[in-house]
Design a protein around this motif. Structure first.
Motif, short mmCIF file in Angstrom:
data_model
loop_
_atom_site.label_atom_id
_atom_site.label_comp_id
_atom_site.label_asym_id
_atom_site.label_seq_id
_atom_site.Cartn_x
_atom_site.Cartn_y
_atom_site.Cartn_z
N GLY A 58 40.27 9.03 -9.25
CA GLY A 58 39.89 8.81 -10.64
C GLY A 58 41.00 9.24 -11.57
N GLY A 59 41.46 8.35 -12.43
CA GLY A 59 42.54 8.67 -13.34
C GLY A 59 43.92 8.43 -12.77
N ILE A 60 44.02 8.04 -11.49
CA ILE A 60 45.32 7.70 -10.90
C ILE A 60 45.45 6.18 -10.92
N ASP A 61 46.31 5.64 -11.78
CA ASP A 61 46.42 4.19 -11.85
C ASP A 61 47.05 3.66 -10.56
N TYR A 62 46.76 2.42 -10.28
CA TYR A 62 47.12 1.86 -8.98
C TYR A 62 48.64 1.84 -8.77
N ASN A 63 49.40 1.56 -9.81
CA ASN A 63 50.86 1.54 -9.68
C ASN A 63 51.39 2.90 -9.25
N THR A 64 50.92 3.95 -9.91
CA THR A 64 51.37 5.31 -9.55
C THR A 64 51.01 5.64 -8.12
N LEU A 65 49.81 5.27 -7.71
CA LEU A 65 49.37 5.53 -6.34
C LEU A 65 50.28 4.85 -5.33
N VAL A 66 50.53 3.57 -5.54
CA VAL A 66 51.35 2.81 -4.59
C VAL A 66 52.79 3.34 -4.57
N GLU A 67 53.34 3.61 -5.75
CA GLU A 67 54.72 4.11 -5.82
C GLU A 67 54.88 5.43 -5.06
N THR A 68 53.86 6.27 -5.13
CA THR A 68 53.93 7.56 -4.45
C THR A 68 53.71 7.43 -2.96
N LEU A 69 52.61 6.79 -2.57
CA LEU A 69 52.27 6.76 -1.15
C LEU A 69 53.23 5.88 -0.35
N THR A 70 53.91 4.95 -1.00
CA THR A 70 54.87 4.11 -0.30
C THR A 70 55.98 4.94 0.34
N VAL A 71 56.35 6.05 -0.29
CA VAL A 71 57.43 6.87 0.27
C VAL A 71 56.95 7.73 1.43
N LEU A 72 55.63 7.83 1.60
CA LEU A 72 55.07 8.59 2.72
C LEU A 72 54.72 7.61 3.84
N ASN A 73 55.72 7.15 4.54
CA ASN A 73 55.51 6.02 5.44
C ASN A 73 55.91 6.30 6.88
N THR A 74 56.00 7.57 7.27
CA THR A 74 56.35 7.89 8.65
C THR A 74 55.27 8.77 9.27
N SER A 75 55.34 8.95 10.58
CA SER A 75 54.35 9.80 11.25
C SER A 75 54.41 11.23 10.75
N ALA A 76 55.57 11.66 10.24
CA ALA A 76 55.69 13.01 9.71
C ALA A 76 54.81 13.22 8.50
N ASN A 77 54.44 12.13 7.82
CA ASN A 77 53.64 12.24 6.61
C ASN A 77 52.14 12.27 6.89
N TRP A 78 51.69 11.70 8.01
CA TRP A 78 50.26 11.75 8.30
C TRP A 78 49.91 12.75 9.39
N GLN A 79 50.89 13.39 9.99
CA GLN A 79 50.65 14.46 10.96
C GLN A 79 50.96 15.81 10.30
N MET A 80 50.01 16.68 10.27
CA MET A 80 50.26 17.99 9.69
C MET A 80 51.31 18.75 10.51
N LEU A 81 51.20 18.66 11.83
CA LEU A 81 52.10 19.40 12.73
C LEU A 81 53.06 18.41 13.37
N ASP A 82 53.93 17.83 12.56
CA ASP A 82 54.72 16.69 13.00
C ASP A 82 55.80 17.05 14.01
N ASP A 83 56.17 18.32 14.14
CA ASP A 83 57.24 18.70 15.06
C ASP A 83 56.71 19.44 16.30
N TRP A 84 55.43 19.22 16.62
CA TRP A 84 54.82 19.97 17.72
C TRP A 84 55.53 19.71 19.05
N LYS A 85 55.95 18.52 19.32
CA LYS A 85 56.61 18.22 20.60
C LYS A 85 57.86 19.06 20.77
N GLN A 86 58.61 19.25 19.70
CA GLN A 86 59.83 20.04 19.78
C GLN A 86 59.53 21.54 19.82
N LEU A 87 58.39 21.94 19.25
CA LEU A 87 58.07 23.35 19.10
C LEU A 87 57.20 23.90 20.21
#
Length: 492
Positions: free
Chosen positions: A230-259
């Motif tokens: 609510g209150g987040i216009d669609y352009n702002t949403l798309v512009e922001t989430l577009t940069v979050l496009n790798t597995s590192a962005n949807w995995q909280m513990l993205d480096d677990w295999k290495q760690l």
């Protein structure tokens, strides 16, 4: 009349006046004490609150702009699964009367904790529900017993009309395989506890590029603040989430295999800022975990022996970050930890979070809004990249509110500003992503024995505010500890 007699009359008159003024002052003092309130509230009918481990909230005065089209298929939504909404064992308290203050006010003189206890509160390293009803006194000693098991399941259709529309107890579902198969981890043991009916294994904890569809925007723009778009216009949403496009962005513990180093279970320390950590000597224990979560005004330098030195995940909203930098500069807080292993987890409750996220990911200045012209590298370091940025999904925050922290505030006019504290969101997110969770610096029933924060130079009692429910959160930590789902640090 003699001079001596005149002096006696004057002296007698002055004495009588003094007695009268003393009685008047005593009466005024006793008659005014009821009106003192610890809250910092409305300016133009919007709540402005502050704290470090509990969060400040910005006025929810956003407007929804028109959408743009996009053609991704809608995700699967998960309704409440067959069990009644969670009920909490809580003390009966009174909703406070509000006073009008300027936005610039932060925290004024406080009364003792008993007089500040509210039904709805403000938190991150604190919260509860163990106080005696209406008295404002705290029950000390053994931890409170967990609540009774939920009532027998009710059909979803029969229960639907009882929830107001803003609750929105249906959520996106994503099927990501777990990163471990820890036999006694939270995911494999929670079903045996009273929390089994509330816990959703497949709810997205984080939002990323694939979520920015027109259909999702239509669904989530109904919910304000951290609970939707609510209150987040669609352009702002798309512009922001577009940069979050790798597995590192949807995995909280993205480096677990290495760690992992062959470990079967992921161990996480979640560190609040509560005064209970002062002189705890828990620093080495905290740092020994695979991951260390911190939030808001997390001051490390000079306190390593008690709180550790590592930070793998730093949770904040833009508002709480800016408030922490203003309010705790004098005690050594200069900004978020900046290390090679640190990830920055936004809890978005305003469009300013999306704007700062986009600027950080693209190494540009914030292009509009309250932070316009600010350089994100000031907060996250020169080496910040999109892979180090994450953002909580509004479905996840709404789910936490609805099923774990459904406060009485949701039945009041403050429902749109109430949400789980940043610290509560961080701890519950760790429960949904780690196998073993240890919590430090969170509120316990004996909280009046400790200052608000471990780095306070003088004792400051805990404050309770309307946008979070500290007391309910404290009660929840006790229940989760007794269920064996978290290990909560408590002084013995």
């Amino acid at each position: 009349m003699g001079m001596g007699h005149q002096k006696k009359l004057v002296l007698g008159g002055l004495t009588a006046s003094s007695v009268f003024l003393y009685i008047l002052c005593v009466n005024l003092e006793s008659s005014m004490t009821w009106s003192i309130s610890p809250l910092k509230h409305f300016h133009n009918f919007s709540l402005v609150l502050w704290s470090d481990s509990r969060d400040s909230e910005e006025p929810l005065n956003r407007q929804i702009n028109s959408d743009q089209q996009q053609t991704h298929p809608p995700p699967t939504l998960t309704p409440y699964p067959g069990t009644a909404p969670p009920k909490h064992t809580r003390a009966t308290t009174h909703t406070p009367k509000l006073k009008t203050h300027k936005d610039s006010d932060i925290v004024a003189g406080e009364k003792p904790a008993e007089e500040k206890v509210l039904d709805v509160s403000n938190s991150s390293s604190k919260s509860d529900g163990v106080d005696k009803a209406k008295t404002g006194t705290i029950t000390k000693g053994p931890a409170p017993k967990p609540p009774k098991p939920p009532e027998p399941p009710e059909p979803a259709k029969a229960r639907g009309p009882t929830d107001p529309p803003f609750i929105g107890d249906s959520y996106m579902k994503e099927d990501h395989p777990p990163q471990t198969d820890c036999p006694d981890g939270i995911r494999n043991t929670i079903a045996k506890t009273d929390f089994g009916g509330r816990f959703l294994k497949n709810i997205p904890v984080l939002q990323w590029a694939n979520h920015s569809t027109r259909e999702q925007h239509e669904r989530l723009k109904k919910y304000p603040g951290a609970h939707g778009w609510g209150g987040i216009d669609y352009n702002t949403l798309v512009e922001t989430l577009t940069v979050l496009n790798t597995s590192a962005n949807w995995q909280m513990l993205d480096d677990w295999k290495q760690l992992s180093n062959g470990s079967q279970c992921i161990r996480c320390a979640v560190v609040g800022n509560g005064g209970i950590l002062k002189d705890s000597k828990k620093g080495k224990e905290i740092d020994s975990h695979h991951y260390v979560f911190r939030t808001n005004g997390a001051i490390i330098n000079g306190f390593e022996q008690d709180v550790g030195s590592r930070t793998t995940h730093y949770t904040f909203s833009t508002n709480t970050l800016m408030n922490s930098m203003r309010s705790y500069a004098g005690v050594g807080y200069k900004g978020p930890p900046v290390t090679k292993e640190t990830r920055y987890v936004f809890l978005p409750d305003h469009d300013r979070d999306y704007l700062l996220m986009k600027a950080a990911a693209t190494h540009t200045l914030v292009d509009r809004g309250k932070e316009r012209g600010k350089d994100p590298t000031r907060y996250f370091g020169k080496d910040v990249s999109a892979q180090k940025l994450k953002m909580y999904h509004p479905d996840f925050i709404r789910y936490l509110r609805n099923r774990f922290l459904r406060s009485h505030a949701l039945k009041t006019k403050y429902k749109n500003i109430y949400r789980p504290s940043t610290g509560a969101a961080m701890l519950l997110a760790a429960m949904h992503t780690c196998d073993k969770v240890s919590a430090y610096g969170f509120m316990t029933p004996d909280y009046k024995n400790y200052s608000d924060h471990y780095y306070d130079r003088k004792f400051h009692s805990v404050g309770f505010f309307i946008n979070h429910d500290l007391r309910m959160e404290m009660n929840l930590w006790q229940q989760l500890h007794q269920a064996g789902l978290i290990q909560l640090y408590m002084h013995k």
